[in-house]
Structure formats: structure tokens, C-alpha cells
Design a protein around this motif. Structure first.
Motif, PDB file in Angstrom:
ATOM      1  N   UNK A 127      13.606  32.169 -38.894  1.00 28.68           N
ATOM      2  CA  UNK A 127      13.638  30.890 -39.613  1.00 28.68           C
ATOM      3  C   UNK A 127      12.902  29.765 -38.883  1.00 28.68           C
ATOM      4  N   UNK A 128      13.007  29.672 -37.537  1.00 26.39           N
ATOM      5  CA  UNK A 128      12.207  28.620 -36.879  1.00 26.39           C
ATOM      6  C   UNK A 128      10.720  28.738 -37.190  1.00 26.39           C
ATOM      7  N   UNK A 129      10.205  29.960 -37.263  1.00 28.30           N
ATOM      8  CA  UNK A 129       8.796  30.164 -37.589  1.00 28.30           C
ATOM      9  C   UNK A 129       8.519  29.809 -39.047  1.00 28.30           C
ATOM     10  N   UNK A 130       9.448  30.188 -39.933  1.00 23.76           N
ATOM     11  CA  UNK A 130       9.297  29.849 -41.354  1.00 23.76           C
ATOM     12  C   UNK A 130       9.195  28.340 -41.525  1.00 23.76           C
ATOM     13  N   UNK A 131      10.057  27.591 -40.846  1.00 23.83           N
ATOM     14  CA  UNK A 131      10.036  26.130 -40.952  1.00 23.83           C
ATOM     15  C   UNK A 131       8.756  25.565 -40.345  1.00 23.83           C
ATOM     16  N   UNK A 132       8.409  26.029 -39.162  1.00 26.06           N
ATOM     17  CA  UNK A 132       7.247  25.479 -38.451  1.00 26.06           C
ATOM     18  C   UNK A 132       5.953  25.712 -39.213  1.00 26.06           C
ATOM     19  N   UNK A 133       5.856  26.816 -39.910  1.00 23.32           N
ATOM     20  CA  UNK A 133       4.603  27.188 -40.573  1.00 23.32           C
ATOM     21  C   UNK A 133       4.571  26.819 -42.052  1.00 23.32           C
ATOM     22  N   UNK A 134       5.555  26.048 -42.521  1.00 19.08           N
ATOM     23  CA  UNK A 134       5.535  25.580 -43.899  1.00 19.08           C
ATOM     24  C   UNK A 134       5.761  26.671 -44.931  1.00 19.08           C
ATOM     25  N   UNK A 135       6.593  27.654 -44.602  1.00 20.92           N
ATOM     26  CA  UNK A 135       6.825  28.786 -45.498  1.00 20.92           C
ATOM     27  C   UNK A 135       8.187  28.726 -46.194  1.00 20.92           C
ATOM     28  N   UNK A 136       8.876  27.595 -46.111  1.00 22.30           N
ATOM     29  CA  UNK A 136      10.215  27.500 -46.692  1.00 22.30           C
ATOM     30  C   UNK A 136      10.200  27.689 -48.203  1.00 22.30           C
ATOM     31  N   UNK A 137       9.218  27.095 -48.882  1.00 22.52           N
ATOM     32  CA  UNK A 137       9.159  27.245 -50.338  1.00 22.52           C
ATOM     33  C   UNK A 137       8.889  28.696 -50.728  1.00 22.52           C
ATOM     34  N   UNK A 138       7.959  29.326 -50.021  1.00 18.26           N
ATOM     35  CA  UNK A 138       7.655  30.728 -50.322  1.00 18.26           C
ATOM     36  C   UNK A 138       8.895  31.600 -50.132  1.00 18.26           C
ATOM     37  N   UNK A 139       9.649  31.330 -49.068  1.00 16.44           N
ATOM     38  CA  UNK A 139      10.882  32.093 -48.839  1.00 16.44           C
ATOM     39  C   UNK A 139      11.902  31.828 -49.935  1.00 16.44           C
ATOM     40  N   UNK A 140      12.065  30.561 -50.324  1.00 12.10           N
ATOM     41  CA  UNK A 140      13.010  30.217 -51.378  1.00 12.10           C
ATOM     42  C   UNK A 140      12.677  30.948 -52.670  1.00 12.10           C
TER      43      UNK A 140
END
Length: 405
Positions: free
Chosen positions: A196-209
Motif C-alpha cells: 500500500x505505501x507504494x500504491x499511494x506513492x505512485x498514484x495507483x489508489x484509484x486503479x486499486x479501488x
């Protein structure tokens, strides 16, 4: 005599009380008991003889006190766990416990003085129990790289795990919170702390959601075919509310699965809501206009104002699990829960209590008037296929399955 394969260090500056503690620990069967009169002496013992499984730590001592010792030893890797043994008020002991947790230490609990075997024994036994796998960050794995996380998303390795929410009075499953695990083809199931830290740092939160929404709404449709109507709740980071396209994308996904907005909840942590720009507020309003439920998560863990709670269009409060953990021994926790229930009732908001782990907590919460809850006593997080089988197997009598998962 019982046997506990534990190496314990006692920090106590009062000679008689230290002798009592050492004697009691030996009576309880501890393998080895060391003793120190203050924090500096304790650090020297650790440096000379190596790590201990448990430190039984007083707080008020001459020289280096227990608070400084915990701070100094927190990052050393020399302490397996800490039990606070102090005559200070329980709210002070509890605050030190929170400080220890923030330093990454395993805080088993606190005991007053004089020490009692009935209070100390269960805490020592708890030290022998490993932490649940899903709470362990798998530190040896480290934080994943951006390339590996992107590959994991592309290959559908990031999967939704589901933890049900319950009606505490009837045991009926009201919905499920969608959590995320990485089903890695080599390393197995990985904790969110790894990626999750990498997901947040790399702007991938929407893609994950959106990935989790596709998975969960498919599962929701399958549950509906079994005759089970299940609300699914997704965690939404406050930073995602700044995306002006968020609600239109959510609306498209709901339409794709012919899912009404009222069957979906978005949970936002309280700590991210101190400042809400206009575009964020607009997205919250639009989600509600679509019929989606909005839940303020970990309520009471942050410092956002009650004014924000009144201003923002939430219709559910999820009370932080810390208050349930302190319910049995801290009257303030009971008062906070009762007050939050009253606040929710006044504001027309449902209140969900997190972190229910024992039958005693469940009963106490029902007596306080709680109607909705979540926690290991009812069910642990599980993959989607397991959730479907679990729902079918329990067939509505879900409250009778406490602690079975």
C-alpha cells in the motif's frame, strides 16, 4: 509448577516490590527472570546478555524511568513485548501503552500494584501466542517496488478479502468491508503493509479501488443469486476525493453491474478529513446523491472536529477498535462508546463498533446499546470464494459462529 519458556526482565526501583515481582514470575513458571532497578541498568543488561521475551516495566523510577526506557529500547529489537506494571492511574498506563505501540513494540497490557498472579499470568501466556498473520507486515519482504506492484495489478494478483459487519442483536450479516491482499505467485499472501505505501506513492489508489470494485460487485451478484443481499464497503483515501472524475467512474462501474448505489459504502478515515477542499466536498455530495453510503472510519482515533462531522455528508460512524480493547478496564472507553452512540442517534447516523474479539466485549456492547459491529469474534477477513461458502453454510445464523474463522 507450570512452565513458560520466557525470558523476562523486571524493571522496578523498589527493592521489595522487585523481589515480589521476580518471585511471582518464577512461581508462574518463567524460564529466566532478570532484574534491573532503572532503565539505564536494564539497557546495560540487554546489551550484555541479549534480548528478552518480555519486560515487566514500572514507570516511575529514579534515574532513567520506564517511559524513557521504552523510548530508548523501542527500536533496538531487544524486547519481544512489554507489560506495564505501575501504580499510576490507568489512563496514564494506557497512554504509555499507546506510545509503545507507536514505537512498534508489542504491548501486552498493563497491571497495577501490588502485582497479582491472576492479572499477570494471562498476559504472559498471551506473549506465547503469535500475532494473527493478516496483522503481520511481513517485514522480511520489505516494501514492494513500483514495477512489481504495477505487474501485480495488471495480473489481478491484488485481491479483495472480506470481513463481515453484523447486527449484534441477531447475528445477521449486514455487509462486508473490502480489504486487499496481494496473492503473490511466489511469496504467498502479502499484507497491505508490503504494497500500500507504494500504491499511494505512485498514484495507483484509484486503479486499486476500481479493481476491487469489479471483484466485489461480481461477488455481490453471486451472493444475491444465493439469496443474500450484501452491502460492500470500500476504503477511500481522502486524496482520491480531489479527482474530479472519481464519481463518474464509480457511476459507470455501478451501472455495468446494475448495482444500486445504496448497496455500496465508502469508508474514509477521520485523520484525512481535517481539511476538505471544494472539489472533495463535491465528490462526497455526488456519491451520496448516487445513493452510496459514506462512513467515517476509525472515528475517535484522529483529531478532526465534530464540526466536520456535522458539515460532511456521512451517514455512518465506525468507532475505532481501541475503545473496545479498553472496555473491560477503562471506564472512559465505555463513556466514549455511549457518547458516540448518542451522537450517532442525534445526527441520524449508524454507528459500527470495530475490533470485537471476545464474547465479553460483544455482550458489554449490546448492553450499552450497540447494534452493529465488526471483529474477529464474528469473522476474520477471508477471500471472496470463502465468504460465499461461509454465507451459505451459516444461512443467517451468523452470530452463533463467533470466533470460528
Amino acid at each position: 509448577m507450570p512452565y513458560l519458556p520466557l525470558r523476562v526482565l523486571v524493571l522496578e526501583d523498589h527493592l521489595f516490590q522487585r523481589s515480589v515481582a521476580v518471585s511471582l514470575l518464577r512461581q508462574l513458571g518463567c524460564h529466566e527472570v532478570l532484574e534491573a532497578s532503572n532503565g539505564a541498568e536494564a539497557l546495560a543488561i540487554l546489551a550484555a546478555t541479549g534480548p528478552v521475551d518480555v519486560a515487566l516495566c514500572d514507570l516511575q523510577m529514579e534515574g532513567m524511568d520506564g517511559v524513557e526506557f521504552i523510548q530508548r529500547a523501542g527500536g533496538s529489537g531487544q524486547l519481544g513485548a512489554i507489560i506495564i506494571g505501575s501504580g499510576l492511574p490507568c489512563d496514564v498506563r494506557r497512554a504509555v501503552g499507546q506510545m509503545g505501540q507507536s514505537l512498534g513494540l508489542r504491548m501486552l497490557g498493563e497491571v497495577g500494584k501490588p502485582l497479582q498472579a491472576e492479572a499477570l499470568g494471562p498476559l504472559l501466556t498471551a506473549c506465547l501466542n503469535p500475532l494473527p498473520v493478516e496483522l503481520s507486515p511481513l517485514a522480511s519482504t520489505g516494501v514492494a517496488s513500483e514495477a512489481s506492484v504495477r505487474r501485480g495489478l495488471l495480473d489481478q494478483q491484488l485481491e479483495g478479502w472480506y470481513q463481515p459487519k453484523f447486527d449484534l442483536r441477531t447475528g445477521e450479516a449486514l455487509g462486508a468491508e473490502v480489504l486487499v491482499r496481494w496473492n503473490h505467485p511466489i511469496k504467498g499472501v502479502l499484507s497491505p503493509a508490503v504494497f500500500l505505501p507504494t500504491v499511494e506513492r505512485c498514484g495507483l489508489l484509484d486503479e486499486l479501488l476500481f479493481t476491487l470494485m469489479h471483484q466485489a460487485l461480481t461477488l455481490q451478484w453471486q451472493a444475491r443469486s444465493q439469496g443474500v443481499s450484501l452491502n460492500v464497503a470500500f476504503n477511500l483515501h481522502a486524496s482520491q476525493l480531489s479527482n474530479p472524475q472519481l464519481t463518474s467512474q464509480v457511476k459507470q462501474i455501478l451501472a455495468q453491474y446494475q448495482t444500486p448505489g445504496c448497496s455500496v459504502t465508502f469508508e474514509l478515515t477521520e485523520s484525512g478529513l481535517l481539511e476538505v477542499p471544494a472539489v472533495c466536498l463535491e465528490n462526497l455530495v455526488r456519491l451520496r446523491m448516487m445513493g452510496c453510503q459514506l462512513s467515517i472510519d476509525d472515528f475517535g482515533a484522529g483529531f478532526s472536529s465534530l464540526q466536520r462531522l456535522c458539515q460532511l455528508p456521512f451517514n455512518e460512524i465506525k468507532l475505532d477498535a481501541e475503545f473496545v480493547r479498553g472496555l473491560a478496564h477503562e471506564p472512559r472507553c465505555s463513556a466514549v462508546i455511549s457518547s458516540t452512540l448518542a451522537l450517532g442517534h442525534t445526527l441520524g447516523m449508524a454507528v459500527v463498533v470495530e475490533g470485537i474479539e471476545t464474547a465479553e466485549q460483544q455482550q458489554a456492547l449490546v448492553e450499552l446499546g450497540c447494534t452493529q459491529g465488526q471483529g474477529y469474534w464474528h469473522a476474520r477477513p477471508m477471500p471472496g470464494a470463502d465468504l460465499l461458502r461461509w454465507l451459505q453454510r451459516n444461512d443467517g445464523a451468523l452470530g452463533q459462529m463467533g470466533g470460528s474463522q
